[in-house]
Each structure stands twice: as C-alpha cells, then as structure tokens.
Design a protein around this motif. Structure first.
Motif, PDB file in Angstrom:
ATOM      1  N   THR A 384      -7.492  16.496   6.093  1.00 60.04           N
ATOM      2  CA  THR A 384      -8.493  15.516   6.496  1.00 60.04           C
ATOM      3  C   THR A 384      -9.404  16.103   7.567  1.00 60.04           C
ATOM      4  OG1 THR A 384      -6.797  14.619   7.984  1.00 60.04           O
ATOM      5  CG2 THR A 384      -7.213  13.416   5.952  1.00 60.04           C
ATOM      6  N   ASP A 387     -12.417  12.383  10.551  1.00 55.38           N
ATOM      7  CA  ASP A 387     -11.987  11.023  10.247  1.00 55.38           C
ATOM      8  C   ASP A 387     -12.146  10.827   8.746  1.00 55.38           C
ATOM      9  OD1 ASP A 387     -14.749  10.399   9.710  1.00 55.38           O
ATOM     10  OD2 ASP A 387     -15.027  10.056  11.857  1.00 55.38           O
ATOM     11  N   CYS A 388     -11.917   9.604   8.289  1.00 54.89           N
ATOM     12  CA  CYS A 388     -11.937   9.345   6.849  1.00 54.89           C
ATOM     13  C   CYS A 388     -13.352   9.213   6.286  1.00 54.89           C
ATOM     14  CB  CYS A 388     -11.113   8.103   6.520  1.00 54.89           C
ATOM     15  SG  CYS A 388      -9.337   8.329   6.809  1.00 54.89           S
ATOM     16  N   ALA A 447      -2.128  14.962   9.736  1.00 58.83           N
ATOM     17  CA  ALA A 447      -3.266  15.176   8.839  1.00 58.83           C
ATOM     18  C   ALA A 447      -2.822  15.052   7.388  1.00 58.83           C
ATOM     19  CB  ALA A 447      -3.873  16.561   9.072  1.00 58.83           C
ATOM     20  N   ASN A 448      -3.590  14.304   6.582  1.00 59.69           N
ATOM     21  CA  ASN A 448      -3.362  14.301   5.138  1.00 59.69           C
ATOM     22  C   ASN A 448      -3.666  15.685   4.585  1.00 59.69           C
ATOM     23  OD1 ASN A 448      -3.124  11.583   5.651  1.00 59.69           O
ATOM     24  ND2 ASN A 448      -4.559  10.928   4.065  1.00 59.69           N
ATOM     25  N   ASN A 474      -4.141   7.058   7.786  1.00 61.96           N
ATOM     26  CA  ASN A 474      -5.205   7.846   7.163  1.00 61.96           C
ATOM     27  C   ASN A 474      -5.461   7.349   5.743  1.00 61.96           C
ATOM     28  OD1 ASN A 474      -5.371   9.439   9.448  1.00 61.96           O
ATOM     29  ND2 ASN A 474      -3.965  10.979   8.652  1.00 61.96           N
ATOM     30  N   CYS A 479     -10.068  10.113   3.013  1.00 63.06           N
ATOM     31  CA  CYS A 479      -8.623  10.259   3.194  1.00 63.06           C
ATOM     32  C   CYS A 479      -7.860   9.918   1.921  1.00 63.06           C
ATOM     33  CB  CYS A 479      -8.138   9.374   4.342  1.00 63.06           C
ATOM     34  SG  CYS A 479      -8.642   9.947   5.977  1.00 63.06           S
ATOM     35  N   SER A 490       3.856   7.988  10.511  1.00 64.57           N
ATOM     36  CA  SER A 490       3.300   8.897  11.508  1.00 64.57           C
ATOM     37  C   SER A 490       4.404   9.506  12.351  1.00 64.57           C
ATOM     38  CB  SER A 490       2.324   8.136  12.407  1.00 64.57           C
ATOM     39  OG  SER A 490       1.976   8.906  13.532  1.00 64.57           O
TER      40      SER A 490
END
Length: 733
Positions: A384, A387-388, A447-448, A474, A479, A490
């Motif tokens: 990622t 941000d998304c 992080a994805n 996310n 994302c 998380s």
C-alpha cells in the motif's frame, strides 16, 4: 609676432584636444556626435555604429573600434574602409575630413529574440502547452501560420492559439499523443514575410525564410493514457460481493488533475438497478477524478447471488471515455463472475511487516502451490502507498523479464523476499533461511501486500492478481487491490514481537481440513493464523504460541505426501502405548514442562527414490498455550541431554528389520532425537509453525532411498488434557 601667432595657434589646438569644443556633445553609444567646428573629433569603440556628422578641418582621431587600431590624420590622406562589413566610409586628402552618417551602419532588420516555455516541462499528452515569443521590435501580422512545430515521437501536435501584440506574443499548442518514449516538441518561427515591423519591413528583411527561428526551448511530452483493467470476483452463495476494477494512468495526473467517465455494460451477465431475481450485477456509472500525482483509481461493481449455482462464469464490461487531459489506452475491461473459489497457483504463504530487528525486520514468503515448476520472472510484489487513495508501491520485482525463465520456483518450493533489517537468515542453520531477494522498499507496519505477474503499476487488476494479504483498516480504494476478503488484525500495538502470519496448514475441525497444504479460500481472515514465540497478548489478535518459519529456494519442501512415509515405531501396539508414546511425570522447567514431558516416537521410511540430505518436521497443529478449556498445553522441546535412545522392546518386524537387517522380534532399536530449530529463540518452547530437525541427516550422512530412520519428539507438558500434535515432513535430496 609671427612666432607668437604660431604659439597661440598651437595652444588653441592643444586646448581643443583636452576638452570638447563649445557646442560639441560627448560621443555616446548609439548616438551621433555633434559637429566639431575645427579641432579633433574622437569616435570611441562603441560609436562606430553611429553616423557621425562631419568634421571640418583640424585633427580627426579614430580610436580603435572593435579591435581596430587608432588612427590620427593631420593633413595628408586618410582612408576609412567599411568597419564590420559597412561600405566605404570616405577619404581625406589633406585638410578637412568628411564622414557621412549612412556610411557606417545600414538600418537594422527585426528578428525573433527568443521562444521560451511558459510552463513546466514535461507537458502531458493531449493537453495545452504555452510558449512566449518575443521580437527585437514591435511587429504586426502574427498568426498561427507563422509558427510550426518540430516534434519527435509525437502525433497530432499543433498550434491552437496565438495572442499578443508589440514585441511579445503567446502561442498555445496541443501536445499531441506520444508514439514512443522520449517524445518532444519545439515551437519554431517560419518567416513568410507576413510579419512586419513599424516601418513595414518584413521579419529578417525582404525575402521569406531569412527571419526563421529554430532555437526555442523544448517541451518533453509525457504519455498520459488511461487504461481500464480486467477484474474478477466469485459469485457469493448469498447476498452480494464487490468486483473491483482498476483504472490506471501510465503517468501521474498533472497539475489540475484528470477526469474521465465510466459505465458498466452487459456481457453475458445481466445488469440491473439492484440485486434480486435474475440480476447478476448492479449497473453503475459516473466520473473518476484523478488528483494531481494520482495514477490509480478503482471502480467497485456489486455482484449479486442469483441462485443459479450450476451456471458457467459470466462477464460484464466496464467502459471508460473522455479523458481530460490525456487519452485512452484501453477503453474496455472485462469483469468475470466466477463460480466458486479456485486455489491460487502462487501464494503468499507467510509474512510479517516488522519484527524485533526494527521496522525493516520484515519478510514475504512465496509458495508454489502446484506440482510443477513455475517461472516467476518479472513478478511484482506491491505494498500500500501513503493511504488507500495512493497507488500501490512496488516493493520488489523478481529478476528477469516476464516469461524469460530467469527466476524459476520449483514445485511446492518457496521464494523469500526480505527487508533491510531481516533477522532470521540463520533459522535452521547458517544462512539456511537467507533471503532470495531483498525488498527494494521495506514494508510499513500493517501494510497490505499483493502479488502480480507484473511490476508495472499500470497493469494491476483483480483479474491478474495472484494473491494478496491485507491488514487492519486498510480497506477501500487502492487498498482493496491488495487484500482478499476481510483483513488480518493489526499488529501495530506490538510490532517488535517475534511473530509471523502464516497460512493454516491444518485448520483442525475433527481432522485437518487442508491436509497439510496452505489454505486458500480467498479470505485473508480465514486463511491465515498468527503466532509468536511468547504468545504475546495483542489487542484484537488471537493469541497463539509458535514461531516464524521463513523458507527460501533452498529450503526443504513437503515430502510426507511424496514418498517419505511416517510410521509408528512399533505397529504391533497402539499409538498411545510405549514405545510409540511415553509419559515422564514430575515437575520440569516451569516455562516449558511444568508437569513433565511426553515423548512421541516414529519411524520415517524413505520411499522417494532419492537419497535425503535434510529432514525436518513442521508442526501444523498443536494444543498449546491459550488453548480451549480441557485441552493440554504442550511445548515442543530439544531434549537435554541430546543423545540417542536405545528402545526395547519393539515388536514390529519392519522396524526390527530396518534396525539390524534381521526381522527378529522383540528387538532393541536406536531412536534419534529431534531439535527445535532456531532462531528465533523459543524459551517458552515450540508451537504452531515451529520445526524440529533430524540433525543426523545431512549431506555427509544421507537417508538413503529405501532406508528408514527412527526419530523422537519431546513435548513439555504445561497443563494436562486432551491434545493434538500433527506434523508434516519436509526434506531435500
């Protein structure tokens, strides 16, 4: 008296040489000197282009103009020939000397002074770029026909507007469409004698072309083409799910952004205003707005359960149009509604985004989920972005061009990508778990990550996605390209724990539902489990004791289903009976074996057809710390002292034959202990995903094909109760 007269005359001449005569102006650049009424006239170096009037009598002095030597004529003959290519100036033949103004400089023509960019370079395709054009004098008659573009790697560029007056004009051009990398354009002035100055003289003087200008600044032109990428989603058993289309730009959106329209259309699937009946998906349309710097946006389409479980896959379309600025590289994407979930061929099998070594103590393990070799050259692991709303960031590109066979992954093998502070290279032995490739960008905590058959962010799509794992909150936007189903919890509250997320290899429900292979249902939360070496309590994370177990290209692969057969040490008795299982009572180590220990003994037979040089056992299911009430808490241990056992009696003819070559029962057999593989240190004992090594099997002491080895596993008992202890066998030839 005559002598006095000569003296006064000389004095007068001397005074005239020192100071200008009354009424005489000092010579200045670009201006005519006045008439000297007798006496000297001086032309300095910058006065040559000026037209002097005449000097009447006396002394005439010409000081070096543009490198000319000074000359003084007092009587006699003086000839001044054209300076800087000017025509003959005149001649003095004693006495007076006359220089006429038009003999030194012809009238100057008007030219283009400069053509400069009025905006930043690079410009983007199919957009406007501006130039400022200045002339040496005010001109009229300037229009689009007076300009032309010199381009490289472009098509469709042209002048669109000309405004201005006097010496300054603004010219706007359309940048066109790049046809190759490194596209450029330059604005040139093409003199056709229609541009004229205030004296009605044409640009550059009479004659077309002598006022041409081809030295202007150059714009680089970046491609800015939008692409709709294919998508895929499994039809839900009930309700609805989201199919995610990615719309990408081949370069970041420019200042002012970019917008385009999108709309769905039927393929073989039928759209409708809402789910229900025979509707396969909900139609949608609108405008996508890319802010400056953005490259990727997503369009979510609702896929409906239509109650037809036996139907084949169906398709719908997403069309994009009207990119402004820029163009369209691929206007249509195909979305496929599949029936059921198919296991991936290449999986992310284990990972973490931080560790005790720091934020860069991260790794991603890839797994070939097939029985054939796979070429993974050019594959890209993305994480990622900020941000998304930001595009995914390439964290690693596997070496080689796609399809080049530069990097190949063996059947059921692993490929390991590691961070800058990776701390587990010596897991299982010196450099035994070193990274096959360093991450080019460390993963941010939580992080994805997503795996694709390309390293080009412009080609990312859910249809091409090989696997993805998401974390925490996310979700949404870009994302969603980097996750499958609900995300994992998380770990931001305890990023330095010695932990890993790994795919379930058993997922026990009465039996192992995944039979020792990584679980892949397209649901991150259901497919992965978390464990760390201290069973740390982390808010929102199910607590489990275990260890990271990263594997690389050189690591053993699963072989218990490929000819390494695990038998009871003594098949003549029950699995719970000695010597297959024995219990040692009494208090042991309070951290690992409060209520003693249990030893499990097995015989491993090599029926693979090849010798084995490395042999280990991975724990895929174990009742351990934080288990359900009534379940035992067991810990995998390295025996101390680490010595062979002599076990008697054994009544299994096969085991006795393997031991001494004679099938005489009962017999005494030698059993080799196994060691808990470290790092990481497992002071609380081993749990899920921990491995135990048969250390006596090595390159120098192989387990030959057709032979067997007797091994034992020591388990510390922290609490009693019902238990499970399940392993798979990993080996190398």
């Amino acid at each position: 008296m005559r002598a006095v007269s000569r003296y006064l005359k000389a004095l007068l001449i001397l005074s005239l040489l020192v100071a200008p005569a009354r009424g005489q102006a000092q010579t200045q650049p670009g201006r005519k000197p006045s008439v000297a009424d007798g006496g000297p006239l001086t032309l300095g170096p910058t006065s040559v282009a000026s037209a002097p009037t005449q000097s009447g009598g006396g002394t005439f002095s010409l000081e070096g103009a543009i490198g000319q030597s000074s000359a003084t004529v007092t009587g006699g003959t003086f000839v001044l020939q054209g300076a800087l290519g000017m025509p003959l100036g005149g001649e003095s033949s004693g006495g007076a000397f006359t220089v006429k103004g038009d003999s030194l400089a012809a009238p100057l023509a008007t030219f283009v002074k400069a053509v400069v960019r009025a905006g930043a370079s690079p410009a983007v395709q199919n957009s406007s770029a501006a130039y400022t054009v200045t002339f040496t004098a005010p001109v009229t008659g300037v229009d689009a026909t007076d300009f032309q573009l010199t381009t490289a790697g472009l098509t469709g560029a042209g002048v669109t507007d000309v405004t201005g007056s006097g010496t300054t004009y603004n010219v706007v051009v359309n940048t066109g469409t790049p046809t190759s990398a490194g596209a450029t354009l330059r604005l040139d002035v093409a003199d056709d004698d229609t541009v004229k100055d205030s004296a009605n003289a044409p640009l550059g003087g009479a004659g077309a072309g002598n006022g041409n200008y081809t030295s202007g600044e150059v714009y680089a032109v970046s491609s800015l083409a939008a692409r709709a990428n294919d998508a895929a989603a499994a039809e839900p058993a009930s309700g609805s799910t989201q199919m995610l289309f990615a719309v990408t730009l081949d370069n970041p959106a420019p200042a002012g952004g970019l917008s385009l329209g999108y709309a769905t259309a039927d393929g073989t699937a039928a759209g409708g205003g809402s789910c229900g009946g025979a509707t396969d998906y909900v139609t949608t349309g609108g405008t996508l707005n890319f802010a400056e710097g953005q490259r990727l946006k997503t369009v979510a389409v609702t896929v409906c359960a239509d109650g037809s479980a036996s139907e084949a896959g169906e398709t719908l379309l997403l069309n994009i149009s009207g990119a402004s600025p820029g163009g369209i590289a691929d206007a249509q994407a195909v979305g496929t509604i599949t029936q059921g979930t198919t296991q991936g061929t290449l999986l992310i099998s284990e990972l973490r985004t931080s560790g005790p070594g720091g934020a860069g103590d991260d790794f991603v393990e890839l797994y070939n989920n097939t029985d054939s070799e796979i070429d993974i050259s050019g594959y890209g692991l993305f994480k990622t972005g900020a941000d998304c709303s930001a595009p995914p960031v390439l964290a690693a590109a596997v070496p080689g061009a796609p399809g080049s066979n530069t990097t190949k992954l063996k059947a059921r093998g692993h490929y390991l990508l590691t961070g800058s502070e990776y701390s587990l290279a010596h897991y299982g032995g010196t450099d035994a778990a070193r990274g096959d490739q360093a991450l080019s960008s460390d993963l941010d905590t939580d992080a994805n990550v997503g795996l694709f058959p390309t390293g080009d962010v412009n080609l990312l799509s859910t249809a091409a996605r090989l696997d993805a794992v998401g974390f925490g909150a996310n979700t949404g936007g870009t994302c969603d390209l980097l996750r499958e189903g609900p995300t994992l919890p998380s770990i931001a509250a305890a990023p330095a724990t010695e932990h890993a997320f790994f795919r379930k290899l058993c997922d026990f429900a009465g039996v192992c539902t995944t039979a020792g292979n990584p679980k892949d249902t397209g649901d991150n939360s259901a497919d992965f489990t978390f464990a760390d070496t201290q069973a740390t309590a982390v808010a929102g994370v199910p607590t489990k004791l275990g260890a990271p177990g990263p594997e690389n290209l050189s690591s053993p692969v699963r072989m218990d289903n490929k000819g390494l057969v695990v038998e009871l040490l003594d098949r003549a008795v029950a699995s719970a009976a000695p010597p297959n299982r024995t219990r040692t009572l009494g208090m042991g180590d309070p951290n690992t074996s409060m209520f003693g220990s249990m030893t499990v003994r097995r015989r491993v037979v090599n029926n693979t057809g090849s010798d084995v040089s490395r042999l280990r056992f991975r724990i895929i299911e174990l009742t351990t710390k934080e288990t359900a009430p009534g379940a035992a808490d067991l810990r995998a241990l390295t025996p101390s002292p680490f010595v062979d056992e002599s076990v008697f009696p054994v009544n299994d003819a096969g085991t006795c034959l393997a031991s001494n070559g004679v099938a005489t029962t009962p017999c005494t057999v030698t059993v080799k202990p196994t060691a808990l593989e470290e790092p990481p240190a497992q002071t609380s004992g081993g749990g899920l995903n921990s491995t135990l090594s048969a250390v006596t099997v090595s390159l120098g002491s192989k387990l030959e094909s057709g032979k067997s080895i007797n091994v034992s596993f020591k388990l510390g008992v922290m609490t009693t109760g019902t238990f499970r202890f399940l392993i798979i066998v990993e080996a190398l030839p």
